[in-house]
Design an enzyme around this catalytic site. Structure first.
Site, short mmCIF file in Angstrom:
data_model
loop_
_atom_site.label_atom_id
_atom_site.label_comp_id
_atom_site.label_asym_id
_atom_site.label_seq_id
_atom_site.Cartn_x
_atom_site.Cartn_y
_atom_site.Cartn_z
N TYR A 132 7.05 6.52 4.06
CA TYR A 132 7.72 7.34 3.42
C TYR A 132 9.18 7.99 4.38
O TYR A 132 9.74 8.60 3.99
CB TYR A 132 7.18 8.72 2.68
CG TYR A 132 6.62 7.45 1.43
CD1 TYR A 132 7.90 7.83 0.37
CD2 TYR A 132 5.35 6.73 1.63
CE1 TYR A 132 7.67 6.66 -0.81
CE2 TYR A 132 5.03 6.22 0.18
CZ TYR A 132 5.66 5.71 -0.84
OH TYR A 132 5.65 5.48 -2.36
N ALA A 172 0.87 -1.26 0.10
CA ALA A 172 0.27 -0.22 0.05
C ALA A 172 1.19 1.09 -0.66
O ALA A 172 1.87 1.35 1.27
CB ALA A 172 -0.61 0.36 1.31
N LYS A 173 0.44 2.82 -0.64
CA LYS A 173 1.03 3.72 -0.45
C LYS A 173 0.20 3.84 1.02
O LYS A 173 0.12 5.58 -0.11
CB LYS A 173 1.13 4.00 -2.52
CG LYS A 173 2.02 5.06 -2.63
CD LYS A 173 2.23 5.48 -4.21
CE LYS A 173 3.15 6.42 -4.34
NZ LYS A 173 4.47 6.24 -4.40
N VAL A 174 1.41 3.73 1.80
CA VAL A 174 0.95 4.56 2.78
C VAL A 174 2.44 6.04 3.25
O VAL A 174 2.87 5.69 2.77
CB VAL A 174 0.84 4.06 4.12
CG1 VAL A 174 0.10 3.84 5.29
CG2 VAL A 174 -0.37 3.06 3.51
#
Ligand code: PMP
Length: 296
Positions: A159, A153-155
């Site tokens: 980052y 998932a690009k949560v």
């Protein structure tokens, strides 16, 4: 970097509003806990007009990322794609980077949100004409354990790991970092996937500890079309350092050749590598120039 000016318009919860007048809540769960999901998409000025590359795949991943971390996603993907084109048009953007973000309302507890918001903004992203190969270093930071976070998932919270690795790499004089996973296998760059070339074949780490990128999927597809053997398998640092060549791929970097890893310089000249062929082919694909190569 200026992301917007007094005329910039963005999409926010159903409306197109001035970026300078849009704001967020200081009590948002997203701000406090990194509990948000986003996308990074590119639009290209093609001979068929402005085209958002793989728009549907990106918005589908946005939805899937939300599902994986239990953030509601009450929006229609077709409508979001339409709104994205409107944002580009209203801001007169042709070559652009598009950033959809799903973020939560005020809630200081550790529960799933009652209120969710979506915004889509974009800024100019000049066509990258350079072709510099990157000096990369193996990071001392690992990608998080996929049992602690759904790494596909690009949560937003993920980052912090990417920022730490990038900062460390730059401080050591590298252009970019390569992160290993919890088993010390090659995972990915802070914002891109990696492919390795050895004896005329390509290898890339399998899904599991990485964000399996949309560009990575595109590269795998291009390999099929070009009859290049591409194998998804676990790669060690030794595999990487013994490779003939390697490259990163991602929406922002597209395909970027790697010159060296730590002190090891790859023996194959970039222009002779499979990566260079894929770089040209990818460029043709995003620019919808199917039948001829472009000079990059
Ligand atoms: N890995 C990470 C950690 C990323 O942030 C990105 C950029 N989204 C990628 C890989 C490449 O993904 P994509 O090709 O979908 O841009």
């Amino acid at each position: 970097m200026q992301y917007f000016n007094s005329n910039t318009v963005l999409y926010l919860n159903g409306d197109l509003v001035k970026a300078s007048e849009a704001g967020t809540d200081l009590y948002s769960q997203s701000l406090h806990y990194g509990y948000a999901v986003f996308e990074g998409i590119r639009a290209y000025s093609t001979h068929n007009g402005v085209r958002v590359f793989k728009a549907r795949s990106h918005f589908e991943r946005l939805k899937r990322s939300c599902e994986l971390v239990h953030i509601p996603f009450p929006w229609d993907i077709n409508d979001l794609i339409r709104q994205t084109y409107k944002v580009l048009e209203l801001n007169n953007l042709k070559d652009a980077y598009i950033r959809p973000l799903v973020y939560c309302g005020p809630n200081m507890s550790l529960s799933t949100p009652a209120e969710v918001n979506i915004m889509i903004c974009a800024w100019e992203w000049e066509a990258y004409l350079g072709n510099k190969q990157l000096k990369v270093g193996i990071s001392s930071y690992q990608r998080p354990n996929p049992k602690s976070m759904p790494m596909e998932a690009k949560v937003s919270a993920h980052y912090v790991n990417s920022i730490l690795a990038t900062t460390e790499a730059k401080s050591k004089g590298f252009d970019e970092a390569i992160l290993l996973d919890m088993n010390n296998h090659i995972a990915e760059a802070p914002g891109a996937n990696i492919f390795v070339e050895k004896n005329g074949k390509l290898y890339t780490p399998p899904a599991g500890h990485i964000l399996p990128g949309i560009t990575r999927a595109t590269v795998i597809q291009l390999c099929r079309r070009l009859d290049i053997e591409c194998i998804e398998r676990v790669l060690t640092v030794e595999d990487l350092k013994n490779a003939d060549s390697a490259f990163f791929c991602g929406t922002a970097v597209e395909i970027a050749g790697i010159k060296s890893v730590d002190e090891t310089v790859f023996p194959l000249k970039w222009q002779d590598s499979i990566g260079a062929t894929l770089q040209r082919t990818y460029k043709c694909l995003v620019l919808e120039k199917q039948n001829y190569e472009v000079i990059i």
